[in-house]
Design a protein around this motif. Sequence first.
Motif, PDB file in Angstrom:
ATOM      1  N   MET A   1       0.901  -1.172   0.217  1.00 37.42           N
ATOM      2  CA  MET A   1      -0.084   0.168   0.057  1.00 37.42           C
ATOM      3  C   MET A   1       0.857   1.241   0.050  1.00 37.42           C
ATOM      4  SD  MET A   1      -3.375   0.967   0.359  1.00 37.42           S
ATOM      5  CE  MET A   1      -3.821   2.211   1.403  1.00 37.42           C
ATOM      6  N   LYS A   2       0.687   2.289  -1.037  1.00 37.49           N
ATOM      7  CA  LYS A   2       1.302   3.555  -0.965  1.00 37.49           C
ATOM      8  C   LYS A   2       0.989   4.446   0.474  1.00 37.49           C
ATOM      9  CE  LYS A   2       1.017   6.716  -4.236  1.00 37.49           C
ATOM     10  NZ  LYS A   2       0.758   7.337  -5.549  1.00 37.49           N
ATOM     11  N   GLN A   3       1.957   4.753   0.845  1.00 40.41           N
ATOM     12  CA  GLN A   3       1.680   5.570   2.152  1.00 40.41           C
ATOM     13  C   GLN A   3       0.704   7.031   1.734  1.00 40.41           C
ATOM     14  OE1 GLN A   3       5.271   6.726   3.878  1.00 40.41           O
ATOM     15  NE2 GLN A   3       4.349   7.205   5.979  1.00 40.41           N
ATOM     16  N   GLN A   4      -0.020   7.258   2.513  1.00 38.74           N
ATOM     17  CA  GLN A   4      -1.151   8.340   2.393  1.00 38.74           C
ATOM     18  C   GLN A   4      -0.519   9.351   3.214  1.00 38.74           C
ATOM     19  OE1 GLN A   4      -4.979   8.057   1.293  1.00 38.74           O
ATOM     20  NE2 GLN A   4      -4.109   6.550   0.123  1.00 38.74           N
ATOM     21  N   THR A   5       0.405  10.573   2.159  1.00 41.51           N
ATOM     22  CA  THR A   5       0.778  11.658   2.851  1.00 41.51           C
ATOM     23  C   THR A   5       0.035  12.831   2.220  1.00 41.51           C
ATOM     24  OG1 THR A   5       2.492  11.495   1.140  1.00 41.51           O
ATOM     25  CG2 THR A   5       3.298  11.027   3.170  1.00 41.51           C
ATOM     26  N   LEU A   6      -0.679  12.500   0.941  1.00 38.95           N
ATOM     27  CA  LEU A   6      -1.517  13.709   0.526  1.00 38.95           C
ATOM     28  C   LEU A   6      -3.126  13.613   0.848  1.00 38.95           C
ATOM     29  CD1 LEU A   6      -0.025  14.161  -3.015  1.00 38.95           C
ATOM     30  CD2 LEU A   6       0.384  15.591  -1.110  1.00 38.95           C
ATOM     31  N   THR A   7      -3.700  14.585   0.907  1.00 36.90           N
ATOM     32  CA  THR A   7      -5.199  14.341   0.666  1.00 36.90           C
ATOM     33  C   THR A   7      -5.529  14.056  -0.562  1.00 36.90           C
ATOM     34  OG1 THR A   7      -5.654  16.374   0.273  1.00 36.90           O
ATOM     35  CG2 THR A   7      -5.418  15.921   2.791  1.00 36.90           C
ATOM     36  N   MET A   8      -6.799  13.540  -0.839  1.00 38.57           N
ATOM     37  CA  MET A   8      -7.345  13.280  -2.316  1.00 38.57           C
ATOM     38  C   MET A   8      -7.391  14.561  -2.979  1.00 38.57           C
ATOM     39  SD  MET A   8      -8.227  11.025  -4.008  1.00 38.57           S
ATOM     40  CE  MET A   8      -9.086  10.588  -5.464  1.00 38.57           C
ATOM     41  N   GLN A   9      -7.770  15.792  -2.186  1.00 41.02           N
ATOM     42  CA  GLN A   9      -7.668  16.979  -2.735  1.00 41.02           C
ATOM     43  C   GLN A   9      -6.426  17.465  -3.447  1.00 41.02           C
ATOM     44  OE1 GLN A   9     -10.823  18.679  -3.548  1.00 41.02           O
ATOM     45  NE2 GLN A   9      -9.076  19.884  -5.016  1.00 41.02           N
ATOM     46  N   ASP A  10      -5.456  17.343  -2.656  1.00 44.01           N
ATOM     47  CA  ASP A  10      -3.961  17.471  -2.951  1.00 44.01           C
ATOM     48  C   ASP A  10      -3.552  16.893  -4.125  1.00 44.01           C
ATOM     49  OD1 ASP A  10      -3.759  19.374  -0.875  1.00 44.01           O
ATOM     50  OD2 ASP A  10      -2.540  18.167   0.479  1.00 44.01           O
ATOM     51  N   ALA A  11      -3.753  15.381  -3.859  1.00 45.34           N
ATOM     52  CA  ALA A  11      -3.291  14.526  -5.203  1.00 45.34           C
ATOM     53  C   ALA A  11      -4.042  14.772  -6.323  1.00 45.34           C
ATOM     54  CB  ALA A  11      -3.589  12.915  -4.724  1.00 45.34           C
ATOM     55  N   ASN A  13      -5.307  17.868  -7.379  1.00 39.74           N
ATOM     56  CA  ASN A  13      -4.590  19.237  -7.925  1.00 39.74           C
ATOM     57  C   ASN A  13      -3.422  18.825  -8.500  1.00 39.74           C
ATOM     58  OD1 ASN A  13      -6.558  20.676  -6.659  1.00 39.74           O
ATOM     59  ND2 ASN A  13      -5.308  21.356  -5.086  1.00 39.74           N
ATOM     60  N   THR A  14      -2.629  17.905  -7.903  1.00 42.15           N
ATOM     61  CA  THR A  14      -1.102  17.498  -8.773  1.00 42.15           C
ATOM     62  C   THR A  14      -1.455  17.037  -9.925  1.00 42.15           C
ATOM     63  OG1 THR A  14      -0.287  17.147  -6.277  1.00 42.15           O
ATOM     64  CG2 THR A  14       0.974  16.402  -8.293  1.00 42.15           C
ATOM     65  N   ALA A  15      -2.389  16.127  -9.926  1.00 42.88           N
ATOM     66  CA  ALA A  15      -2.682  15.278 -11.322  1.00 42.88           C
ATOM     67  C   ALA A  15      -3.376  16.303 -12.411  1.00 42.88           C
ATOM     68  CB  ALA A  15      -3.694  14.164 -11.022  1.00 42.88           C
ATOM     69  N   MET A  17      -2.590  19.549 -12.336  1.00 45.06           N
ATOM     70  CA  MET A  17      -1.595  20.430 -12.799  1.00 45.06           C
ATOM     71  C   MET A  17      -0.754  19.787 -13.929  1.00 45.06           C
ATOM     72  SD  MET A  17       0.577  22.001  -9.639  1.00 45.06           S
ATOM     73  CE  MET A  17       1.683  20.666  -9.705  1.00 45.06           C
ATOM     74  N   LEU A  18      -0.332  18.433 -13.757  1.00 48.25           N
ATOM     75  CA  LEU A  18       0.375  17.921 -14.703  1.00 48.25           C
ATOM     76  C   LEU A  18      -0.535  17.780 -16.017  1.00 48.25           C
ATOM     77  CD1 LEU A  18       1.697  14.700 -12.644  1.00 48.25           C
ATOM     78  CD2 LEU A  18       3.189  16.449 -14.140  1.00 48.25           C
ATOM     79  N   SER A  19      -1.646  17.285 -16.001  1.00 47.87           N
ATOM     80  CA  SER A  19      -2.421  17.462 -17.209  1.00 47.87           C
ATOM     81  C   SER A  19      -2.413  18.658 -17.922  1.00 47.87           C
ATOM     82  CB  SER A  19      -3.775  17.074 -16.927  1.00 47.87           C
ATOM     83  OG  SER A  19      -4.839  17.390 -17.864  1.00 47.87           O
ATOM     84  N   GLU A  20      -2.463  20.047 -17.033  1.00 47.61           N
ATOM     85  CA  GLU A  20      -2.483  21.313 -17.640  1.00 47.61           C
ATOM     86  C   GLU A  20      -1.331  21.507 -18.172  1.00 47.61           C
ATOM     87  OE1 GLU A  20      -6.016  23.234 -15.014  1.00 47.61           O
ATOM     88  OE2 GLU A  20      -4.055  23.904 -14.603  1.00 47.61           O
ATOM     89  N   ALA A  21      -0.073  20.666 -17.879  1.00 48.71           N
ATOM     90  CA  ALA A  21       1.313  20.898 -18.518  1.00 48.71           C
ATOM     91  C   ALA A  21       1.424  20.543 -19.632  1.00 48.71           C
ATOM     92  CB  ALA A  21       2.278  20.755 -17.576  1.00 48.71           C
ATOM     93  N   LEU A  22       0.500  19.619 -20.231  1.00 49.83           N
ATOM     94  CA  LEU A  22       0.774  18.817 -21.392  1.00 49.83           C
ATOM     95  C   LEU A  22       0.928  19.805 -22.921  1.00 49.83           C
ATOM     96  CD1 LEU A  22       0.901  16.189 -22.868  1.00 49.83           C
ATOM     97  CD2 LEU A  22      -1.652  16.092 -23.222  1.00 49.83           C
ATOM     98  N   PRO A  23       0.136  20.733 -23.069  1.00 50.38           N
ATOM     99  CA  PRO A  23       0.486  21.576 -24.037  1.00 50.38           C
ATOM    100  C   PRO A  23       1.786  22.112 -24.102  1.00 50.38           C
ATOM    101  CG  PRO A  23      -1.526  22.269 -23.031  1.00 50.38           C
ATOM    102  CD  PRO A  23      -1.017  21.010 -22.349  1.00 50.38           C
ATOM    103  N   TYR A  24       2.319  22.542 -22.905  1.00 52.16           N
ATOM    104  CA  TYR A  24       3.476  23.241 -22.791  1.00 52.16           C
ATOM    105  C   TYR A  24       4.670  22.264 -23.132  1.00 52.16           C
ATOM    106  CZ  TYR A  24       0.936  26.832 -20.837  1.00 52.16           C
ATOM    107  OH  TYR A  24       0.212  28.230 -20.892  1.00 52.16           O
ATOM    108  N   LEU A  25       4.157  20.941 -22.602  1.00 46.51           N
ATOM    109  CA  LEU A  25       5.480  20.001 -22.766  1.00 46.51           C
ATOM    110  C   LEU A  25       5.676  19.557 -24.192  1.00 46.51           C
ATOM    111  CD1 LEU A  25       4.425  17.388 -19.650  1.00 46.51           C
ATOM    112  CD2 LEU A  25       6.251  19.080 -19.799  1.00 46.51           C
ATOM    113  N   GLN A  26       4.416  19.440 -24.826  1.00 46.51           N
ATOM    114  CA  GLN A  26       4.498  18.969 -26.316  1.00 46.51           C
ATOM    115  C   GLN A  26       5.209  20.099 -27.033  1.00 46.51           C
ATOM    116  OE1 GLN A  26       0.227  18.508 -26.285  1.00 46.51           O
ATOM    117  NE2 GLN A  26       0.480  16.244 -26.678  1.00 46.51           N
ATOM    118  N   ARG A  27       4.756  21.496 -26.929  1.00 43.22           N
ATOM    119  CA  ARG A  27       5.339  22.531 -27.289  1.00 43.22           C
ATOM    120  C   ARG A  27       6.979  22.743 -27.242  1.00 43.22           C
ATOM    121  NH1 ARG A  27       4.000  28.281 -25.189  1.00 43.22           N
ATOM    122  NH2 ARG A  27       2.146  27.628 -25.493  1.00 43.22           N
ATOM    123  N   TYR A  28       7.389  22.582 -26.137  1.00 43.91           N
ATOM    124  CA  TYR A  28       8.941  22.530 -25.959  1.00 43.91           C
ATOM    125  C   TYR A  28       9.745  21.161 -26.217  1.00 43.91           C
ATOM    126  CZ  TYR A  28       8.204  26.828 -23.890  1.00 43.91           C
ATOM    127  OH  TYR A  28       8.014  28.253 -23.705  1.00 43.91           O
TER     128      TYR A  28
END
Length: 288
Positions: A1-11, A13-15, A17-28
Amino acid sequence: MKQQTLTMQDAQNTAKMLSEALPYLQRYEDAVVVVKFGGNAMGDDGAMAEFARDIVLMKQVGLHPVVVHGGGPMINEMLSKLGIKSEFVKGKRVTDKATVEVVEMILSGLVNKRIVQAIMDAGGRAVGISGKDDDLMVCEADDPELGYVGRPVEMNVQVLRDLYSAGIIPVVAPVATGMQDNETFNVNGDTAAGAIAGALRADRLLLLTDVPGVKDEKGEVMTALSPDDIRRMTAEGVISGGMIPKTETALKAIEEGVRAVTILDGRIPNAALLELFTDHGAGSQIRS
Ligand code: X2W
């Protein structure tokens, strides 16, 4: 089991953020990004480690970061320990023979290897060189008043392409050889980063410093500037002191084909990532 250090909300948000970065990752993808890491932006070991993580992340997602560093405050500290006086004219250090030896020791030795180590600690591969290696940057005296301060006149950037194509992050100290007599020249870190970015025709040049960007006459940071804005503000004296090498560098780099130059505060967390991978951006962006 993965240790739960983040709340579901934090997790989530992180996911997101990564998804929103996709167009930039593709551009660069495959973009060459020259990052100038100034001595004033370096801070403590924590800030250095964070910078190194950002650089390794860039490499991991398919960009080619090339780090060019400064180290002015570290040079000052050693010069004062040795009792050597130092002064700056228009943002450049007046450099005599004794000073240039200290500059090379601190930049090529201490500072360069500290950055290389931090990148390796973050899981990247880094190789530290100076402008002398493989004749990367050959200089002439910039101005007789400044002594051994170099102005790059010949660039041989193949060594950087060889390194980044092999998965290695080049880390460059702004010390160079002269055209005649193999003298050693002290090159302003911003000038060196601009010359390297220009010769590589880099997509982006990021100048990480300790100010939030270029300020207008009211002291407010300008988020976007054109080369003409810079010329006007320099003539009016609104741009002065240590900002001059940065804006001069930006103008020259854009003339040489760099797409955009950003001057930003390297002390804010993840400054480079903020600029490259978010809508928000950071600092002052200069493009024509
Ligand atoms: C700089 C080189 C280091 C540098 C100097 O001697 O301080 C000249 O001024 P920062 O940390 O980026 O200011 N060279 C000619 O540029 O460091």
